[in-house]
Scaffold this motif. Sequence first.
Motif, PDB file in Angstrom:
ATOM      1  N   MET A  70       0.864  -1.168   0.000  1.00 52.57           N
ATOM      2  CA  MET A  70       0.000   0.000   0.000  1.00 52.57           C
ATOM      3  C   MET A  70       0.912   1.233   0.000  1.00 52.57           C
ATOM      4  SD  MET A  70      -3.102   1.053   2.680  1.00 52.57           S
ATOM      5  CE  MET A  70      -3.380  -0.592   3.217  1.00 52.57           C
ATOM      6  N   GLY A  71       0.654   2.194  -0.885  1.00 50.40           N
ATOM      7  CA  GLY A  71       1.458   3.406  -0.974  1.00 50.40           C
ATOM      8  C   GLY A  71       1.259   4.315   0.222  1.00 50.40           C
ATOM      9  N   ASP A  72       2.206   5.243   0.391  1.00 47.59           N
ATOM     10  CA  ASP A  72       2.135   6.160   1.538  1.00 47.59           C
ATOM     11  C   ASP A  72       0.844   6.968   1.564  1.00 47.59           C
ATOM     12  OD1 ASP A  72       4.546   5.319   2.511  1.00 47.59           O
ATOM     13  OD2 ASP A  72       5.665   7.098   1.910  1.00 47.59           O
ATOM     14  N   THR A  73       0.453   7.506   0.416  1.00 47.76           N
ATOM     15  CA  THR A  73      -0.764   8.310   0.372  1.00 47.76           C
ATOM     16  C   THR A  73      -1.989   7.471   0.701  1.00 47.76           C
ATOM     17  OG1 THR A  73       0.244   9.720  -1.305  1.00 47.76           O
ATOM     18  CG2 THR A  73      -2.138   9.851  -1.072  1.00 47.76           C
ATOM     19  N   MET A  74      -2.034   6.265   0.162  1.00 47.52           N
ATOM     20  CA  MET A  74      -3.163   5.374   0.439  1.00 47.52           C
ATOM     21  C   MET A  74      -3.204   4.998   1.917  1.00 47.52           C
ATOM     22  SD  MET A  74      -5.872   4.048  -0.625  1.00 47.52           S
ATOM     23  CE  MET A  74      -5.846   4.102  -2.381  1.00 47.52           C
ATOM     24  N   GLN A  75      -2.029   4.755   2.524  1.00 48.09           N
ATOM     25  CA  GLN A  75      -1.982   4.445   3.961  1.00 48.09           C
ATOM     26  C   GLN A  75      -2.519   5.617   4.777  1.00 48.09           C
ATOM     27  OE1 GLN A  75       2.089   3.580   4.738  1.00 48.09           O
ATOM     28  NE2 GLN A  75       1.973   1.506   3.921  1.00 48.09           N
ATOM     29  N   ASP A  76      -2.121   6.835   4.387  1.00 46.91           N
ATOM     30  CA  ASP A  76      -2.596   8.021   5.104  1.00 46.91           C
ATOM     31  C   ASP A  76      -4.115   8.143   5.006  1.00 46.91           C
ATOM     32  OD1 ASP A  76       0.014   8.675   5.785  1.00 46.91           O
ATOM     33  OD2 ASP A  76       0.265  10.088   4.127  1.00 46.91           O
ATOM     34  N   ILE A  77      -4.647   7.932   3.813  1.00 42.25           N
ATOM     35  CA  ILE A  77      -6.095   8.040   3.610  1.00 42.25           C
ATOM     36  C   ILE A  77      -6.831   6.953   4.390  1.00 42.25           C
ATOM     37  CG2 ILE A  77      -7.942   7.802   1.893  1.00 42.25           C
ATOM     38  CD1 ILE A  77      -5.975   9.131  -0.121  1.00 42.25           C
ATOM     39  N   VAL A  78      -6.355   5.710   4.277  1.00 38.05           N
ATOM     40  CA  VAL A  78      -7.000   4.599   4.984  1.00 38.05           C
ATOM     41  C   VAL A  78      -6.914   4.812   6.493  1.00 38.05           C
ATOM     42  CG1 VAL A  78      -6.833   2.119   5.474  1.00 38.05           C
ATOM     43  CG2 VAL A  78      -6.706   2.935   3.114  1.00 38.05           C
ATOM     44  N   GLY A  79      -5.769   5.278   6.985  1.00 38.11           N
ATOM     45  CA  GLY A  79      -5.609   5.533   8.415  1.00 38.11           C
ATOM     46  C   GLY A  79      -6.558   6.590   8.925  1.00 38.11           C
ATOM     47  N   CYS A  80      -6.688   7.690   8.171  1.00 37.93           N
ATOM     48  CA  CYS A  80      -7.600   8.761   8.573  1.00 37.93           C
ATOM     49  C   CYS A  80      -9.052   8.300   8.512  1.00 37.93           C
ATOM     50  CB  CYS A  80      -7.384   9.996   7.706  1.00 37.93           C
ATOM     51  SG  CYS A  80      -5.815  10.823   8.050  1.00 37.93           S
ATOM     52  N   LEU A  81      -9.391   7.518   7.497  1.00 37.93           N
ATOM     53  CA  LEU A  81     -10.760   6.976   7.405  1.00 37.93           C
ATOM     54  C   LEU A  81     -11.041   5.996   8.542  1.00 37.93           C
ATOM     55  CD1 LEU A  81     -11.175   6.455   3.556  1.00 37.93           C
ATOM     56  CD2 LEU A  81     -12.306   8.158   5.002  1.00 37.93           C
ATOM     57  N   PHE A  82     -10.049   5.191   8.889  1.00 38.33           N
ATOM     58  CA  PHE A  82     -10.199   4.272  10.013  1.00 38.33           C
ATOM     59  C   PHE A  82     -10.428   5.052  11.306  1.00 38.33           C
ATOM     60  CE2 PHE A  82      -8.187   1.427  13.275  1.00 38.33           C
ATOM     61  CZ  PHE A  82      -9.201   0.496  13.296  1.00 38.33           C
ATOM     62  N   GLY A  83      -9.649   6.118  11.505  1.00 35.94           N
ATOM     63  CA  GLY A  83      -9.825   6.967  12.683  1.00 35.94           C
ATOM     64  C   GLY A  83     -11.186   7.634  12.700  1.00 35.94           C
ATOM     65  N   ALA A  84     -11.642   8.116  11.544  1.00 40.11           N
ATOM     66  CA  ALA A  84     -12.966   8.744  11.452  1.00 40.11           C
ATOM     67  C   ALA A  84     -14.059   7.726  11.763  1.00 40.11           C
ATOM     68  CB  ALA A  84     -13.172   9.352  10.063  1.00 40.11           C
ATOM     69  N   THR A  85     -13.868   6.496  11.329  1.00 35.23           N
ATOM     70  CA  THR A  85     -14.832   5.431  11.631  1.00 35.23           C
ATOM     71  C   THR A  85     -14.858   5.138  13.130  1.00 35.23           C
ATOM     72  OG1 THR A  85     -14.465   4.482   9.443  1.00 35.23           O
ATOM     73  CG2 THR A  85     -15.488   3.051  11.088  1.00 35.23           C
ATOM     74  N   MET A  86     -13.684   5.115  13.750  1.00 35.30           N
ATOM     75  CA  MET A  86     -13.628   4.908  15.205  1.00 35.30           C
ATOM     76  C   MET A  86     -14.322   6.059  15.932  1.00 35.30           C
ATOM     77  SD  MET A  86      -9.903   3.173  16.070  1.00 35.30           S
ATOM     78  CE  MET A  86      -9.071   4.727  16.004  1.00 35.30           C
ATOM     79  N   PHE A  87     -14.129   7.285  15.430  1.00 35.39           N
ATOM     80  CA  PHE A  87     -14.789   8.439  16.044  1.00 35.39           C
ATOM     81  C   PHE A  87     -16.303   8.332  15.903  1.00 35.39           C
ATOM     82  CE2 PHE A  87     -16.586  12.735  15.450  1.00 35.39           C
ATOM     83  CZ  PHE A  87     -16.521  13.140  16.767  1.00 35.39           C
ATOM     84  N   ALA A  88     -16.783   7.944  14.725  1.00 36.06           N
ATOM     85  CA  ALA A  88     -18.231   7.778  14.516  1.00 36.06           C
ATOM     86  C   ALA A  88     -18.783   6.724  15.468  1.00 36.06           C
ATOM     87  CB  ALA A  88     -18.524   7.413  13.067  1.00 36.06           C
ATOM     88  N   ALA A  89     -18.038   5.635  15.651  1.00 35.14           N
ATOM     89  CA  ALA A  89     -18.463   4.592  16.587  1.00 35.14           C
ATOM     90  C   ALA A  89     -18.517   5.150  18.010  1.00 35.14           C
ATOM     91  CB  ALA A  89     -17.520   3.394  16.512  1.00 35.14           C
ATOM     92  N   TRP A  90     -17.536   5.981  18.384  1.00 36.55           N
ATOM     93  CA  TRP A  90     -17.513   6.623  19.697  1.00 36.55           C
ATOM     94  C   TRP A  90     -18.781   7.440  19.926  1.00 36.55           C
ATOM     95  CZ3 TRP A  90     -15.349   7.186  24.356  1.00 36.55           C
ATOM     96  CH2 TRP A  90     -15.465   8.392  25.030  1.00 36.55           C
ATOM     97  N   VAL A  91     -19.131   8.274  18.945  1.00 31.18           N
ATOM     98  CA  VAL A  91     -20.313   9.132  19.052  1.00 31.18           C
ATOM     99  C   VAL A  91     -21.570   8.273  19.188  1.00 31.18           C
ATOM    100  CG1 VAL A  91     -21.759  10.817  17.825  1.00 31.18           C
ATOM    101  CG2 VAL A  91     -19.274  11.100  17.872  1.00 31.18           C
ATOM    102  N   ILE A  92     -21.670   7.230  18.388  1.00 26.48           N
ATOM    103  CA  ILE A  92     -22.852   6.355  18.428  1.00 26.48           C
ATOM    104  C   ILE A  92     -22.959   5.646  19.771  1.00 26.48           C
ATOM    105  CG2 ILE A  92     -23.843   4.240  17.454  1.00 26.48           C
ATOM    106  CD1 ILE A  92     -22.744   5.256  14.695  1.00 26.48           C
ATOM    107  N   VAL A  93     -21.845   5.114  20.265  1.00 28.46           N
ATOM    108  CA  VAL A  93     -21.870   4.387  21.541  1.00 28.46           C
ATOM    109  C   VAL A  93     -22.232   5.319  22.692  1.00 28.46           C
ATOM    110  CG1 VAL A  93     -20.393   3.202  23.234  1.00 28.46           C
ATOM    111  CG2 VAL A  93     -20.333   2.508  20.836  1.00 28.46           C
TER     112      VAL A  93
END
Length: 144
Positions: A1-24
Amino acid sequence: MGDTMQDIVGCLFGATMFAAWVIVVTTLVRLFLIPAYGPEPTYSLFTSPMFTWILFGPAPLFIFIGHFIVLVAFARNSEEKRRFDLKVIKGMALGFCLWLFALTAISYARIDISYVISGIIGYLLMGAVFLLSDHVSITGNHHG
Protein backbone atom coordinates in the motif's frame (compact mmCIF):
# COMPACT_ATOMS: atom_id res chain seq x y z
CA MET A 1 0.00 0.00 0.00
CA GLY A 2 1.46 3.41 -0.97
CA ASP A 3 2.14 6.16 1.54
CA THR A 4 -0.76 8.31 0.37
CA MET A 5 -3.16 5.37 0.44
CA GLN A 6 -1.98 4.45 3.96
CA ASP A 7 -2.60 8.02 5.10
CA ILE A 8 -6.09 8.04 3.61
CA VAL A 9 -7.00 4.60 4.98
CA GLY A 10 -5.61 5.53 8.42
CA CYS A 11 -7.60 8.76 8.57
CA LEU A 12 -10.76 6.98 7.41
CA PHE A 13 -10.20 4.27 10.01
CA GLY A 14 -9.82 6.97 12.68
CA ALA A 15 -12.97 8.74 11.45
CA THR A 16 -14.83 5.43 11.63
CA MET A 17 -13.63 4.91 15.20
CA PHE A 18 -14.79 8.44 16.04
CA ALA A 19 -18.23 7.78 14.52
CA ALA A 20 -18.46 4.59 16.59
CA TRP A 21 -17.51 6.62 19.70
CA VAL A 22 -20.31 9.13 19.05
CA ILE A 23 -22.85 6.36 18.43
CA VAL A 24 -21.87 4.39 21.54
CA VAL A 25 -21.85 7.40 23.88
CA THR A 26 -25.16 8.82 22.62
CA THR A 27 -26.76 5.37 22.70
CA LEU A 28 -25.64 4.82 26.30
CA VAL A 29 -27.01 8.21 27.31
CA ARG A 30 -30.33 7.50 25.60
CA LEU A 31 -30.58 3.99 27.07
CA PHE A 32 -29.74 4.92 30.65
CA LEU A 33 -30.35 8.62 31.25
CA ILE A 34 -33.59 9.29 29.39
CA PRO A 35 -35.46 6.48 31.21
CA ALA A 36 -33.97 7.55 34.55
CA TYR A 37 -34.27 11.35 34.30
CA GLY A 38 -36.56 12.09 31.36
CA PRO A 39 -35.93 13.85 28.06
CA GLU A 40 -35.61 17.44 29.32
CA PRO A 41 -32.62 16.96 31.68
CA THR A 42 -31.04 14.70 29.08
CA TYR A 43 -31.43 17.43 26.45
CA SER A 44 -29.68 19.82 28.85
CA LEU A 45 -26.85 17.32 29.11
CA PHE A 46 -26.55 17.01 25.32
CA THR A 47 -26.21 20.79 24.96
CA SER A 48 -23.77 21.26 27.83
CA PRO A 49 -20.21 22.25 26.93
CA MET A 50 -18.71 19.41 28.98
CA PHE A 51 -20.77 16.66 27.31
CA THR A 52 -20.24 18.21 23.88
CA TRP A 53 -16.49 18.20 24.54
CA ILE A 54 -16.55 14.56 25.70
CA LEU A 55 -18.50 13.65 22.59
CA PHE A 56 -16.72 15.69 19.89
CA GLY A 57 -13.41 16.70 21.48
CA PRO A 58 -11.67 13.39 20.77
CA ALA A 59 -12.23 13.67 16.98
CA PRO A 60 -8.62 14.57 16.10
CA LEU A 61 -7.35 11.97 18.55
CA PHE A 62 -9.33 9.24 16.81
CA ILE A 63 -8.05 10.41 13.41
CA PHE A 64 -4.41 10.20 14.53
CA ILE A 65 -4.95 6.93 16.42
CA GLY A 66 -6.46 5.39 13.27
CA HIS A 67 -3.58 6.73 11.20
CA PHE A 68 -1.08 5.33 13.72
CA ILE A 69 -2.74 1.89 13.76
CA VAL A 70 -2.64 1.67 9.97
CA LEU A 71 1.01 2.77 9.94
CA VAL A 72 1.94 0.12 12.47
CA ALA A 73 0.00 -2.56 10.59
CA PHE A 74 1.10 -1.80 7.03
CA ALA A 75 4.02 0.61 6.81
CA ARG A 76 7.50 -0.84 6.79
CA ASN A 77 9.70 2.27 6.64
CA SER A 78 7.75 4.96 8.39
CA GLU A 79 9.27 5.15 11.86
CA GLU A 80 9.38 8.95 11.60
CA LYS A 81 5.64 9.11 10.81
CA ARG A 82 4.86 6.78 13.72
CA ARG A 83 6.89 8.90 16.12
CA PHE A 84 5.13 12.02 14.86
CA ASP A 85 1.70 10.41 15.28
CA LEU A 86 2.59 9.37 18.84
CA LYS A 87 3.69 12.92 19.67
CA VAL A 88 0.43 14.27 18.27
CA ILE A 89 -1.65 11.67 20.13
CA LYS A 90 0.11 12.36 23.46
CA GLY A 91 -0.07 16.14 23.11
CA MET A 92 -3.68 16.19 22.02
CA ALA A 93 -4.73 13.69 24.70
CA LEU A 94 -3.14 15.92 27.34
CA GLY A 95 -4.83 18.99 25.86
CA PHE A 96 -8.17 17.17 25.77
CA CYS A 97 -7.86 16.18 29.44
CA LEU A 98 -6.74 19.67 30.50
CA TRP A 99 -9.76 21.25 28.80
CA LEU A 100 -12.09 18.64 30.29
CA PHE A 101 -10.68 19.48 33.72
CA ALA A 102 -11.13 23.21 33.01
CA LEU A 103 -14.72 22.63 31.83
CA THR A 104 -15.43 20.72 35.03
CA ALA A 105 -14.19 23.68 37.07
CA ILE A 106 -16.17 26.10 34.89
CA SER A 107 -19.27 23.97 35.35
CA TYR A 108 -18.89 23.84 39.15
CA ALA A 109 -18.35 27.61 39.18
CA ARG A 110 -21.68 27.88 37.32
CA ILE A 111 -20.13 29.95 34.54
CA ASP A 112 -22.00 29.79 31.25
CA ILE A 113 -19.93 29.14 28.16
CA SER A 114 -21.16 28.38 24.67
CA TYR A 115 -20.47 24.82 23.57
CA VAL A 116 -19.19 26.20 20.24
CA ILE A 117 -16.72 28.54 21.98
CA SER A 118 -15.84 25.70 24.34
CA GLY A 119 -15.02 23.43 21.40
CA ILE A 120 -12.91 26.07 19.70
CA ILE A 121 -10.95 26.73 22.88
CA GLY A 122 -10.54 23.01 23.47
CA TYR A 123 -9.18 22.32 19.98
CA LEU A 124 -6.85 25.33 20.23
CA LEU A 125 -5.60 24.04 23.59
CA MET A 126 -5.04 20.57 22.14
CA GLY A 127 -3.01 22.06 19.31
CA ALA A 128 -1.07 24.35 21.63
CA VAL A 129 -0.18 21.51 24.01
CA PHE A 130 1.00 19.41 21.06
CA LEU A 131 3.10 22.26 19.67
CA LEU A 132 4.61 22.97 23.09
CA SER A 133 5.24 19.29 23.80
CA ASP A 134 6.96 19.00 20.43
CA HIS A 135 9.53 21.61 21.50
CA VAL A 136 9.91 20.96 25.22
CA SER A 137 10.31 17.53 26.79
CA ILE A 138 9.05 16.55 30.21
CA THR A 139 12.48 17.36 31.68
CA GLY A 140 12.43 20.87 30.21
CA ASN A 141 15.12 20.28 27.59
CA HIS A 142 14.56 22.07 24.31
CA HIS A 143 14.51 20.02 21.13
CA GLY A 144 15.02 22.82 18.67
